[in-house]
Design a protein around this motif. Structure first.
Motif, PDB file in Angstrom:
ATOM      1  N   SER A  26       0.859  -1.179   0.000  1.00 59.38           N
ATOM      2  CA  SER A  26       0.000   0.000   0.000  1.00 59.38           C
ATOM      3  C   SER A  26       0.900   1.235   0.000  1.00 59.38           C
ATOM      4  O   SER A  26       2.129   1.125   0.146  1.00 59.38           O
ATOM      5  CB  SER A  26      -0.916  -0.003   1.226  1.00 59.38           C
ATOM      6  N   ARG A  27       0.304   2.392  -0.172  1.00 64.00           N
ATOM      7  CA  ARG A  27       1.060   3.643  -0.250  1.00 64.00           C
ATOM      8  C   ARG A  27       1.970   3.801   0.979  1.00 64.00           C
ATOM      9  O   ARG A  27       3.108   4.273   0.862  1.00 64.00           O
ATOM     10  CB  ARG A  27       0.080   4.817  -0.350  1.00 64.00           C
TER      11      ARG A  27
ATOM     12  N   ASN B  26      -2.640  -2.125  -3.249  1.00 61.92           N
ATOM     13  CA  ASN B  26      -3.794  -1.343  -2.811  1.00 61.92           C
ATOM     14  C   ASN B  26      -4.068  -0.217  -3.830  1.00 61.92           C
ATOM     15  O   ASN B  26      -3.122   0.416  -4.312  1.00 61.92           O
ATOM     16  CB  ASN B  26      -3.486  -0.740  -1.433  1.00 61.92           C
TER      17      ASN B  26
ATOM     18  N   ASP C  41      -4.708   2.630  -3.393  1.00 63.61           N
ATOM     19  CA  ASP C  41      -4.165   3.932  -2.989  1.00 63.61           C
ATOM     20  C   ASP C  41      -2.757   4.163  -3.547  1.00 63.61           C
ATOM     21  O   ASP C  41      -2.214   5.259  -3.443  1.00 63.61           O
ATOM     22  CB  ASP C  41      -4.209   4.116  -1.455  1.00 63.61           C
TER      23      ASP C  41
END
Lengths: 155, 307
Positions: free
Chosen positions: B247-248, B271, B273
């Motif tokens: 994820s980020r 993700n 994001d």
């Protein structure tokens, strides 16, 4: 103990000598000699050999094996020496030649290879990658072949 | 190169670089900004015996952008395959209908088999867990586009056992001097035979189960999906599904120039994001499938692309 012949000389046929000890039955299988043919077949196993310590010998009467048939033996008996017998004499000597490729000798050992799909008509092809020790890979899927499994997959 | 593309071994390094250069010059055509009917009158057979979205569509788009036509195998249930037709017979038929064929098949070795059956060029679009060389070409193009070179630190994550994209890509990157780090759960590690070959070819290869610790050194992170369809049973799949997720928040220590790639489709490995970051290159990567396949189609059909 005096030296005695374990198998008598044959009048006509093929003698395959210097088969690796214990491999004679596999050689018969590779040559598709099943024992149901009428010609006599003799074999001795694990006899002394000055070259290799021990060896097997096969004598097939009334049948001259072709070079193509003999080349199949490259898989398990690459150093076998072969004599074609006519009228109790050696008429020709032949060597097993390991080809770059073995066609319809064994099936690929990888269960998901396309060559094992039902009714596919193209031949089973094994490429020889190395000869000492022998290494094969399937022409189609490229997988290296486990040699023990290849013996089980002989055609 | 031979007229078939079965594995990346069918291309020399120079031929790969030339193809990438030709692909680059075809970018305006791939985007629809200009029309260049280099393959007018030619027909591509899209032979997909397994589901595919990007590969099938990008082959079709590539052919149509260059003015060519496409015929599809279509749904297996409504084709002769459902009646028990062999691959050999199907491909012999296509050999007569088309000028080139792209083949995806669940069995490994199918592309080589089809190439032996056919006169027309066969392009391997994925054979079982074997090879996927056109994916490799678009992956190399994406890396080259971002970094201008291929001798980089490349981190591959996920299903490296069954993932044919990473098999082909790792071989190709090794040829260009890349340093490869493989991160996978033990059950899905890169096949030993492939690792052995890579090392024999002089590649610098490291294997690990730790993804986060390997992120900072990477120039390229190549995520892959754990492929449910390759597992013999559901329980085995559940043991490893979702093990690696990015994820980020995980990207804080990565290099600014690092690019994140994924052959898609993704499930939960990346993700959404991450999509808005400068690292996300997977959609561009998917687009690059069109331009690299355009260059490849021209090459195997003997049509010159001016660079």
């Amino acid at each position: 103990m005096t030296e005695m012949r374990r198998v008598t000389a044959i009048c006509n046929g093929t003698v395959i000598d210097h088969v690796p000890a214990g491999h004679a039955l596999k050689v018969l299988r590779m040559l598709r000699i099943t024992g149901v043919q009428s010609s006599p077949v003799s074999l001795v196993m694990n006899v002394p050999s000055s070259k290799y310590g021990a060896k097997d010998i096969i004598k097939v009467e009334d049948r001259e094996l072709t070079q193509d048939e003999l080349d199949r033996l490259g898989l398990i008996a690459p150093h076998a020496s072969v004599a074609i017998i006519r009228n109790y004499s050696v008429a020709e000597k032949r060597e097993v030649e390991l080809q770059n490729e073995m066609v319809n000798v064994a099936r690929c050992t990888y269960s998901n290879c396309i060559s094992l799909a039902d009714r596919e008509p193209l031949p089973h092809r094994m490429k020889v990658i190395d000869s000492e020790p022998l290494q094969l890979c399937c022409h189609y899927c490229g997988r290296s072949q486990d040699m023990d499994s290849v013996i089980e997959n002989l055609i | 190169m031979s007229s078939d593309l079965i594995t990346m071994d069918d291309l020399t390094n120079d031929e790969i670089l030339e193809l990438l250069e030709q692909a680059s010059s075809l970018l305006p055509v791939a985007r629809g900004e200009s029309y260049l009917p280099l393959l007018q009158g030619k027909v591509l057979g899209n032979m997909f015996f397994e589901p595919s979205t990007r590969t099938r569509m990008s082959f079709e788009t590539a052919m149509k952008r260059l003015g060519g036509g496409v015929v599809n195998l279509g749904a297996l249930a409504s084709s002769s395959v459902a009646k028990g037709e062999t691959l050999y017979d199907t491909m012999r038929m296509v050999d007569g209908y088309c000028d080139v064929a792209a083949l995806r098949h669940p069995r490994q070795g199918a592309a080589q088999y089809a190439a032996d059956a056919c006169e027309i060029p066969i392009l391997n679009a994925g054979d079982g867990s074997g090879h996927h060389p056109t994916q490799t070409l678009l992956d190399l193009f994406t890396i080259m586009q971002a970094h201008g070179r291929l001798d980089l630190n490349v981190l591959m994550v996920g299903d490296l056992r069954y993932g044919r994209t990473v098999h082909s890509l790792s071989h190709a990157l090794a040829r260009f001097g890349a340093t490869l780090t493989f991160v996978a759960p033990h059950a899905l590690g890169m096949p030993g035979e492939i690792v052995k070959h890579l090392k024999e070819d002089g590649a610098n290869v490291t294997e690990s189960e730790d993804m986060l610790g390997n992120l900072p050194a990477a120039d390229v992170i190549y995520m892959t999906r754990i492929q449910k369809e390759r597992f013999p049973d559901e329980d085995e799949y559940r043991k490893v599904a979702g093990i690696y997720k990015l994820s980020r928040a995980d990207l804080g220590k990565v290099k600014e120039s690092m690019i994140l790639m994924h052959p898609l489709p993704r499930v939960d490995e990346i993700n959404p994001d991450v999509d808005g970051t400068s690292h996300a290159h997977y959609f561009e990567q998917a687009f690059n499938g069109v331009v690299t396949r355009m260059a490849l189609l021209c090459r195997v059909l003997g049509v010159e692309v001016k660079t």
